[in-house]
Motif scaffolding. Structure first.
Motif: not given
Length: 169
Positions: A37-40, A65-71, A83-89
């Motif tokens: 995944v690309e950053p963000g 590596g997540f900005t928040a836990p994947l729920k 579920g989905y979450t956002t990757a860090g930078r």
């Protein structure tokens, strides 16, 4: 469309592995996680609880590596949890994990692609405890400093014929 096709292929290949493997309490959980995944960018996780090597999640997927836990926000046939979450930078390889209700822990890895942001280094900066290269001592054969250049002497014209008298010919 391509993303849905790839997810379908990943689920089908995981189903083949799950249907041919015997069930054991100490067996690794088969689940899918976005691999690169690309950053963000967006990261997806999917697990099918009703497969022999699937599990029912007992908590969110966590990773540095997540900005928040994947729920787990989606369900479906075969005990599907997704579920989905956002990757860090920060680019790099990361591990993600979640607990199962049967006591197992599912783990997987993913990569955040790209180059590190400006100002970050992969090598530590030297500190007082880090050895550094000693500076060389001057020797007797050291070269002498260069002499400053002499200023150039301005040439003065001898008279009117060399400079012109100011009239147009």
């Amino acid at each position: 469309m391509v993303k849905k096709t790839l997810i379908g292929l990943m689920a089908a290949s995981a189903a083949t592995v799950a249907l041919t493997a015997p069930a054991h309490a100490d067996q690794a959980v088969v689940w899918s996680l976005t691999q690169q995944v690309e950053p963000g960018g967006q990261i997806q996780a999917v697990v099918f609880a009703e497969w022999e090597v699937g599990c029912t999640p007992a908590g969110p997927v966590t990773s540095r590596g997540f900005t928040a836990p994947l729920k787990w926000t989606e369900g479906g046939e075969w005990g599907r949890h997704a579920g989905y979450t956002t990757a860090g930078r920060r680019p790099g390889k990361y591990t993600a994990a979640f607990p199962c209700t049967d006591g197992r822990k599912a783990t997987g890895s993913f990569t955040i692609t790209g180059t590190p942001p400006p100002g970050t280094t992969t090598h530590p900066k030297p500190t007082a405890s880090t050895p550094t290269t000693p500076k060389s001592k001057p020797t007797a054969t050291a070269t002498k400093p260069a002499k400053p250049a002499k200023p150039q002497v301005a040439v003065k014209p001898a008279g009117a014929p060399q400079t012109g008298d100011g009239t147009l010919g």
